[in-house]
Design a protein around this motif. Structure first.
Motif, PDB file in Angstrom:
ATOM      1  N   ALA A  24       0.897  -1.120   0.528  1.00 48.11           N
ATOM      2  CA  ALA A  24      -0.078   0.002  -0.008  1.00 48.11           C
ATOM      3  C   ALA A  24       0.918   1.525   0.207  1.00 48.11           C
ATOM      4  CB  ALA A  24      -0.516  -0.178   1.321  1.00 48.11           C
ATOM      5  N   ARG A  25       1.514   1.244   0.414  1.00 49.01           N
ATOM      6  CA  ARG A  25       3.159   2.798   1.071  1.00 49.01           C
ATOM      7  C   ARG A  25       3.736   2.924  -0.409  1.00 49.01           C
ATOM      8  NH1 ARG A  25       5.852   0.687   5.731  1.00 49.01           N
ATOM      9  NH2 ARG A  25       7.788   1.966   4.998  1.00 49.01           N
ATOM     10  N   ILE A  26       3.944   1.637  -1.444  1.00 48.20           N
ATOM     11  CA  ILE A  26       4.383   1.552  -2.625  1.00 48.20           C
ATOM     12  C   ILE A  26       4.003   2.047  -3.554  1.00 48.20           C
ATOM     13  CG2 ILE A  26       5.742   0.612  -4.416  1.00 48.20           C
ATOM     14  CD1 ILE A  26       6.289  -1.866  -2.248  1.00 48.20           C
ATOM     15  N   LEU A  27       2.259   1.651  -3.449  1.00 46.19           N
ATOM     16  CA  LEU A  27       1.473   2.177  -4.426  1.00 46.19           C
ATOM     17  C   LEU A  27       0.819   4.371  -3.889  1.00 46.19           C
ATOM     18  CD1 LEU A  27      -1.140  -0.677  -4.657  1.00 46.19           C
ATOM     19  CD2 LEU A  27       0.267   0.381  -6.173  1.00 46.19           C
ATOM     20  N   LEU A  28       1.398   4.203  -3.224  1.00 48.61           N
ATOM     21  CA  LEU A  28       0.941   5.814  -2.476  1.00 48.61           C
ATOM     22  C   LEU A  28       2.085   6.329  -2.800  1.00 48.61           C
ATOM     23  CD1 LEU A  28      -1.036   5.219   0.901  1.00 48.61           C
ATOM     24  CD2 LEU A  28      -1.362   6.249  -1.301  1.00 48.61           C
ATOM     25  N   ALA A  29       3.687   5.879  -3.047  1.00 47.96           N
ATOM     26  CA  ALA A  29       4.339   6.427  -2.914  1.00 47.96           C
ATOM     27  C   ALA A  29       4.689   6.825  -4.309  1.00 47.96           C
ATOM     28  CB  ALA A  29       5.835   5.912  -2.461  1.00 47.96           C
ATOM     29  N   LEU A  30       4.419   5.940  -5.467  1.00 50.17           N
ATOM     30  CA  LEU A  30       4.590   6.361  -7.151  1.00 50.17           C
ATOM     31  C   LEU A  30       3.527   6.739  -7.071  1.00 50.17           C
ATOM     32  CD1 LEU A  30       5.259   2.142  -8.015  1.00 50.17           C
ATOM     33  CD2 LEU A  30       6.684   4.434  -7.993  1.00 50.17           C
ATOM     34  N   ARG A  31       1.788   6.796  -6.501  1.00 52.98           N
ATOM     35  CA  ARG A  31       1.063   7.660  -6.697  1.00 52.98           C
ATOM     36  C   ARG A  31       1.173   9.551  -7.160  1.00 52.98           C
ATOM     37  NH1 ARG A  31      -1.997  11.240  -3.455  1.00 52.98           N
ATOM     38  NH2 ARG A  31      -4.295  11.601  -4.264  1.00 52.98           N
ATOM     39  N   GLU A  32       2.404   9.900  -6.114  1.00 48.53           N
ATOM     40  CA  GLU A  32       2.495  10.880  -6.182  1.00 48.53           C
ATOM     41  C   GLU A  32       3.758  10.924  -6.955  1.00 48.53           C
ATOM     42  OE1 GLU A  32       2.259  13.225  -3.503  1.00 48.53           O
ATOM     43  OE2 GLU A  32       1.156  11.251  -3.122  1.00 48.53           O
ATOM     44  N   ALA A  33       5.199  10.457  -7.187  1.00 47.75           N
ATOM     45  CA  ALA A  33       5.503  10.181  -8.762  1.00 47.75           C
ATOM     46  C   ALA A  33       6.861   9.028  -9.035  1.00 47.75           C
ATOM     47  CB  ALA A  33       7.091  11.109  -8.376  1.00 47.75           C
ATOM     48  N   PRO A  34       6.960   8.588 -10.028  1.00 43.52           N
ATOM     49  CA  PRO A  34       7.561   7.339 -10.689  1.00 43.52           C
ATOM     50  C   PRO A  34       8.870   7.600 -10.009  1.00 43.52           C
ATOM     51  CG  PRO A  34       7.244   7.800 -12.643  1.00 43.52           C
ATOM     52  CD  PRO A  34       6.782   9.434 -11.385  1.00 43.52           C
ATOM     53  N   ALA A  35       9.472   6.061  -9.213  1.00 48.54           N
ATOM     54  CA  ALA A  35      10.775   5.774  -8.513  1.00 48.54           C
ATOM     55  C   ALA A  35      11.458   5.045  -8.915  1.00 48.54           C
ATOM     56  CB  ALA A  35      10.689   6.526  -6.852  1.00 48.54           C
ATOM     57  N   PHE A  36      12.847   4.575  -8.335  1.00 47.65           N
ATOM     58  CA  PHE A  36      13.312   3.287  -8.848  1.00 47.65           C
ATOM     59  C   PHE A  36      13.137   2.514  -7.461  1.00 47.65           C
ATOM     60  CE2 PHE A  36      15.726   6.756 -11.007  1.00 47.65           C
ATOM     61  CZ  PHE A  36      16.049   5.689 -12.153  1.00 47.65           C
ATOM     62  N   PRO A  37      13.409   0.767  -7.809  1.00 47.14           N
ATOM     63  CA  PRO A  37      13.571   0.537  -6.476  1.00 47.14           C
ATOM     64  C   PRO A  37      14.464   1.177  -4.976  1.00 47.14           C
ATOM     65  CG  PRO A  37      13.570  -0.549  -8.182  1.00 47.14           C
ATOM     66  CD  PRO A  37      13.655   0.355  -8.702  1.00 47.14           C
ATOM     67  N   SER A  38      15.425   1.384  -5.259  1.00 45.76           N
ATOM     68  CA  SER A  38      16.171   1.880  -4.234  1.00 45.76           C
ATOM     69  C   SER A  38      15.638   3.552  -3.702  1.00 45.76           C
ATOM     70  CB  SER A  38      18.059   2.174  -4.674  1.00 45.76           C
ATOM     71  OG  SER A  38      17.976   2.903  -5.990  1.00 45.76           O
ATOM     72  N   ASP A  39      15.164   3.624  -4.411  1.00 45.20           N
ATOM     73  CA  ASP A  39      14.878   5.110  -4.029  1.00 45.20           C
ATOM     74  C   ASP A  39      13.834   4.821  -2.889  1.00 45.20           C
ATOM     75  OD1 ASP A  39      16.688   6.193  -5.168  1.00 45.20           O
ATOM     76  OD2 ASP A  39      15.686   6.912  -6.737  1.00 45.20           O
TER      77      ASP A  39
END
Length: 109
Positions: A24-39
């Motif tokens: 859920a936290r990953i989806l919410l983070a990606l809602r803000e902007a695309p990201a690399f896995p390490s970030d």
């Protein structure tokens, strides 16, 4: 709109993804902007292995998409509708009796 088996399957996959706090936290983070896995891993305070496993799950559910950029892969939500839907879900205010639902299941009736 006629509800089809594809609709219910998509909702079940979303429910499965949201049933885990890290996903859920990953989806919410990606809602803000695309990201690399390490970030994402650093930002969420999880190991790179955990992040890899969770992103694999989310890819399998069809909720995220990886775009190769050189030797790395940047992840984003698979569809803009998902970001808007997550935003709408965040607007909900839920009142949950903490004694009602726990690891063994929900006993509310």
């Amino acid at each position: 709109m006629t509800v089809t088996a594809e609709h219910t399957d998509a909702l079940a996959r979303l429910g499965y993804a949201l049933s885990d706090g890290t996903r859920a936290r990953i989806l919410l983070a990606l809602r803000e902007a695309p990201a690399f896995p390490s970030d994402l891993a650093a930002g969420l305070g999880v190991s790179k292995q955990v992040m890899s496993n969770q992103l694999s799950c989310l890819r399998g559910c069809g909720l995220v998409f990886g775009e190769p950029e050189g030797r790395r892969t940047r992840y984003r939500l698979a569809d803009a509708h998902l970001g808007r839907a997550l935003g709408e879900l965040l607007e909900l205010v839920l009142v949950v009796d903490p004694t009602c639902c726990g690891p063994e299941g929900c006993t509310c009736g």
